[in-house]
Write a protein that holds these residues in place. Structure first.
Motif, PDB file in Angstrom:
ATOM      1  N   ALA A 190       0.854  -1.423   0.173  1.00  0.00           N
ATOM      2  CA  ALA A 190      -0.034  -0.143   0.102  1.00  0.00           C
ATOM      3  C   ALA A 190       0.909   1.251   0.179  1.00  0.00           C
ATOM      4  CB  ALA A 190      -0.991  -0.096   1.192  1.00  0.00           C
ATOM      5  N   ARG A 191       2.022   1.180   0.610  1.00  0.00           N
ATOM      6  CA  ARG A 191       2.877   2.419   1.013  1.00  0.00           C
ATOM      7  C   ARG A 191       3.379   2.763  -0.551  1.00  0.00           C
ATOM      8  NH1 ARG A 191       4.464   0.127   5.808  1.00  0.00           N
ATOM      9  NH2 ARG A 191       6.158  -0.917   5.044  1.00  0.00           N
ATOM     10  N   ARG A 192       3.288   1.771  -1.453  1.00  0.00           N
ATOM     11  CA  ARG A 192       3.843   2.188  -2.789  1.00  0.00           C
ATOM     12  C   ARG A 192       2.982   2.269  -4.032  1.00  0.00           C
ATOM     13  NH1 ARG A 192       7.104   0.534   0.246  1.00  0.00           N
ATOM     14  NH2 ARG A 192       9.554   0.640   0.083  1.00  0.00           N
ATOM     15  N   ASN A 193       1.718   2.749  -3.108  1.00  0.00           N
ATOM     16  CA  ASN A 193       0.519   2.913  -4.157  1.00  0.00           C
ATOM     17  C   ASN A 193       0.011   1.722  -5.179  1.00  0.00           C
ATOM     18  OD1 ASN A 193       0.116   5.481  -2.966  1.00  0.00           O
ATOM     19  ND2 ASN A 193       1.756   6.322  -4.045  1.00  0.00           N
ATOM     20  N   LEU A 194       0.358   0.524  -4.906  1.00  0.00           N
ATOM     21  CA  LEU A 194       0.022  -0.326  -5.653  1.00  0.00           C
ATOM     22  C   LEU A 194      -1.395  -1.002  -5.441  1.00  0.00           C
ATOM     23  CD1 LEU A 194       3.480  -2.356  -5.269  1.00  0.00           C
ATOM     24  CD2 LEU A 194       2.668  -0.992  -7.226  1.00  0.00           C
TER      25      LEU A 194
END
Length: 270
Positions: free
Chosen positions: A37-41
């Motif tokens: 989630a932190r990598r906007n995936l």
């Protein structure tokens, strides 16, 4: 699929494993999802339902039990049968003492209160992946070179004078070359098999993995009446009190704890 991660599927998975194993696996899954989630995936909140934490380990060893362990590790030698000749089949005691490396592991683990990983990588020389023992200044840098600090805190610790004397003797006698725990000159990666054998030889029936030595160190310090904050700093442990987790200590701050860990328990007055 992330859409399949629900409280129900998490509970179903937990039913297939031990409570501790399921919780650890699901914690890893949660960390992976958060990393994703932190990598906007992906977009959206995915909640991983964890089983309740198990009861904390409270097992520890008495000084008598530790003495028995060290004794059997030092004295134990393999026996061999003569293969041929007049005395064929006779059992003789060999000079191959296969548990003496474990005696060094026990003493170093106990007198520094360190985790097994830090002890097994403990070296007299700096190097990648090694925890460093600075004998000149009497400090053990538990965090191995190149390793990143995690929630498993590993602050530097002052070495007890008695342990320094042990290390210098091991070095002078050629028992160790680079690392504290060596077998035939090679650093040992795990002591689980040797530890189980030593417990059996010492007739200790407690369910005590090698990590028990860390709990034992904490218990002995408490029995000596060492200040809890100082003991926590020496061991690199955290407590529920925020003052214990938020403050960092220099190695000298725990000098009293380093001395107390080697002292015998004081008898209470009648």
């Amino acid at each position: 699929m992330l859409s399949e991660v629900t409280p129900r599927t998490c509970r179903d998975y937990a039913d297939t494993r031990t409570k501790g194993g399921a919780r650890r696996d699901l914690e890893d899954l949660r960390a992976a999802i958060n990393h994703h989630a932190r990598r906007n995936l992906h977009v959206g909140l995915v909640i991983v339902d964890l089983p309740e934490k198990g009861k904390a380990r409270e097992e520890w060893l008495t000084r008598d039990e530790v003495a028995r362990l060290v004794w059997v590790c030092y004295r134990h030698g393999r026996t061999v049968r003569l293969p041929r000749g007049r005395n064929k089949g006779a059992v003789v005691e060999s000079q191959w003492h296969d548990l003496r490396h474990l005696a060094r592991f026990i003493l170093f683990s106990l007198y520094t209160g360190s985790r097994s990983g830090a002890v097994l990588s403990a070296s007299l020389y700096k190097g990648q992946g090694r925890s460093y023992i600075d004998l000149e200044h009497g400090v053990f840098y538990r965090l191995a070179e190149g390793k990143r600090e995690t929630n498993k805190r590993q602050p530097p610790v002052r070495l007890p004078p008695r342990l320094i004397a042990h290390i210098r003797r091991w070095q002078a006698k050629g028992l160790i070359a680079t690392h504290i725990v060596e077998w035939d000159g090679v650093p040992v990666k795990s002591v689980k098999v040797a530890w189980a054998r030593a417990l059996k030889l010492a007739k200790i029936t407690k369910k005590a993995p090698p990590h028990t030595l860390r709990h034992t160190a904490a218990t002995w310090l408490m029995q000596q009446g060492v200040d809890k904050w100082e003991a926590a700093g020496f061991l690199g442990m955290s407590t529920d009190d925020p003052a214990w987790t938020d403050r960092k200590q220099p190695p000298d701050r725990a000098a009293d704890a380093a001395s107390a860990i080697t002292r015998k328990r004081r008898k209470s007055s009648p």
